[in-house]
Design a protein around this motif. Structure first.
Motif, PDB file in Angstrom:
ATOM      1  N   ASN A 158     -11.825  -6.939  14.328  1.00  0.00           N
ATOM      2  CA  ASN A 158     -11.632  -7.392  12.951  1.00  0.00           C
ATOM      3  C   ASN A 158     -12.125  -8.816  12.742  1.00  0.00           C
ATOM      4  OD1 ASN A 158     -10.257  -4.960  12.321  1.00  0.00           O
ATOM      5  ND2 ASN A 158      -8.334  -5.809  13.075  1.00  0.00           N
ATOM      6  N   PRO A 166     -18.805  -1.440  10.765  1.00  0.00           N
ATOM      7  CA  PRO A 166     -18.336  -0.063  10.554  1.00  0.00           C
ATOM      8  C   PRO A 166     -18.685   0.812  11.750  1.00  0.00           C
ATOM      9  CG  PRO A 166     -20.313  -0.479   9.270  1.00  0.00           C
ATOM     10  CD  PRO A 166     -19.907  -1.803   9.846  1.00  0.00           C
ATOM     11  N   ASN A 206     -10.191   1.205  12.017  1.00  0.00           N
ATOM     12  CA  ASN A 206     -11.146   2.134  11.416  1.00  0.00           C
ATOM     13  C   ASN A 206     -10.585   3.547  11.549  1.00  0.00           C
ATOM     14  OD1 ASN A 206     -13.653   3.966  11.288  1.00  0.00           O
ATOM     15  ND2 ASN A 206     -14.468   1.965  10.694  1.00  0.00           N
TER      16      ASN A 206
END
Length: 462
Positions: A158, A166, A206
């Protein structure tokens, strides 16, 4: 739809008095241009629940046509019944596997890297995680980086610590067998660890990381020590309470330019709210019984489900200040070693303990943003008649409920009992600032002075 009608709809929306998180999703005006988010996405692992269900693990792997399985656990669990049940099932179904048990109780970038190296060398086609959040999070990271062989470690971590890229490649199947009733990691796409160079917690978030299947076997939580049950339970409580009071999904912004960029933590939403409320109900009835009677199978089973419920909720809505501020509390630990964690090779403030320490001060601070949410939590967690509670008193009353839970579960009296003093506040604030991924979901905006006040007000709790 006429312009006059649109203007009227906007005017009506502007005078809503209720907490935004209680409002129904606003009607679309047909415009494709939104400064703020306008949608939320629900993601969750498949969940199988039942006493003894771990015996089906080998059959699941056979059904997946698994050829080379990576089984991840920790040194302590390697010797306990949950791991034996898992491996017995693999042996019975002739599953080929390799075991990685070098997982830290609170994972670090160093311990995560070791698991990644093991996974890349093994080139596994399925992962199995048997353990608590530390084990499951480690397995998620190992799976992610195996599936992205060219990626550097900080690529998916992060921001602002990492690059927050992504996830583009398809991950291998991951089956999670949770052995604690707290983290909810078996349902989420989040992996948390200590980034040692900065002495700060961070992670990877994610949807692609979420386990393919969670095998939730309540027989496994019979083995939790008392303090582990208490700290894990407070993680459940704060997951549910933070997701329930997080900023509404349609108040977060800006909306992503591409759906793949929509974060895992999206703000409170109607589906996550359902799971938070279910978790509150189980906490109220079973939390204390679960902590102080390991033979109370009903209570331990219920808390195992509560962990899943809260995990589904916060895994999509997110958490906010309690969790964001817990990361430096854990990361900057000096000498404190929690009871039942004496096997740790270094000082340790368990995650659930770090999270709950600031909760009375946090919810006193956030209550003015959505008092009705805080009052509803008082009713659901405390079983109190809330009809006469004024909005201005919502934070103080909820803080009292939280102190009552903390006292009942024999939690230490504030940050001072964990070795911190007012001289540490600046460092604790600095350690919170990189946690914007979660702190920005708080329903009330804040600055550094607000964070400092919360830490100062958490030095003692009772």
């Amino acid at each position: 739809m006429s312009r006059r009608t649109l203007d009227l709809m906007r005017a009506m929306a502007g005078v809503q008095k209720r907490c935004p998180a209680h409002q129904a999703t606003p009607m679309s005006t047909g415009s494709c241009s939104h400064a703020k988010e306008y949608a939320f996405e629900m993601a969750c692992s498949n969940i199988r629940y039942g006493p003894g269900v771990t015996q089906e693990l080998g059959q699941d792997l056979a059904n997946m046509n698994a050829k080379n399985v990576c089984v991840i656990t920790d040194k302590n669990l390697e010797k306990l019944p949950p791991m034996k049940a898992a491996l017995d099932s693999l042996h019975a179904n002739k599953i080929t596997y390799q075991l990685f048990s070098d997982v830290s109780v609170e994972p670090t970038d160093h311990s995560i890297r070791k698991a990644i190296d093991f996974a890349r060398k093994g080139q596994f086609d399925v992962f199995v995680a048997v353990g608590g959040g530390s084990v499951i999070d480690t397995a998620k990271a190992a799976n992610l980086y195996l599936s992205h062989p060219e990626a550097e470690f900080l690529d998916f971590v992060n921001a602002p610590i990492g690059k927050g890229k992504p996830v583009r490649n398809t991950l291998k199947p991951l089956i999670a067998v949770p052995t604690t009733a707290g983290t909810g990691s078996e349902t989420t796409g989040v992996a948390i660890f200590d980034y040692e160079p900065l002495k700060a917690k961070t992670g990877i978030a994610n949807r692609a990381l979420k386990p393919t299947l969670a095998i939730v076997d309540p027989l496994h939580v019979k083995h939790m020590p008392e303090r582990v049950a208490a700290h894990s339970g407070f993680d459940v409580l704060c997951h549910a309470l933070e997701s329930f009071t997080a900023i509404p999904f349609n108040e977060r912004g800006p909306k992503p330019a591409d759906p793949i960029l929509r974060p895992a933590y999206q703000g409170s939403n109607p589906i996550s709210d359902v799971w938070a409320r279910h978790a509150f109900a189980l906490l109220r009835k079973f939390f204390k019984r679960n902590v102080f009677d390991c033979e109370d199978f009903e209570a331990r089973s219920a808390m195992h489900l509560a962990s899943c419920y809260a995990g589904i909720g916060f895994g999509n809505a997110g958490v906010h200040l309690c969790h964001g501020m817990s990361y430096p509390i854990s990361g900057l630990v000096k000498k404190f070693v929690a009871k039942d964690y004496e096997s740790s090779e270094k000082p340790i403030i368990p995650h659930g303990l770090a999270v709950v320490m600031t909760s009375p001060a946090v919810f006193s601070f956030t209550a003015p943003a959505c008092p009705d949410r805080h009052i509803e939590a008082v009713q659901l967690l405390g079983g109190r008649d809330t009809r006469n509670i004024k909005a201005a008193d919502a934070g103080a009353v909820l803080a009292d409920v939280l102190r009552e839970y903390m006292s009942q579960m024999k939690i230490e009296n504030g940050l001072s009992a964990l070795g911190y003093g007012k001289a540490d506040v600046d460092d604790l604030v600095k350690g919170t600032l990189p946690q914007e991924r979660v702190t920005k979901l708080a329903p009330r905006s804040h600055v550094e002075r607000d964070l400092a006040n919360i830490f100062e007000n958490s030095m003692t709790v009772y």
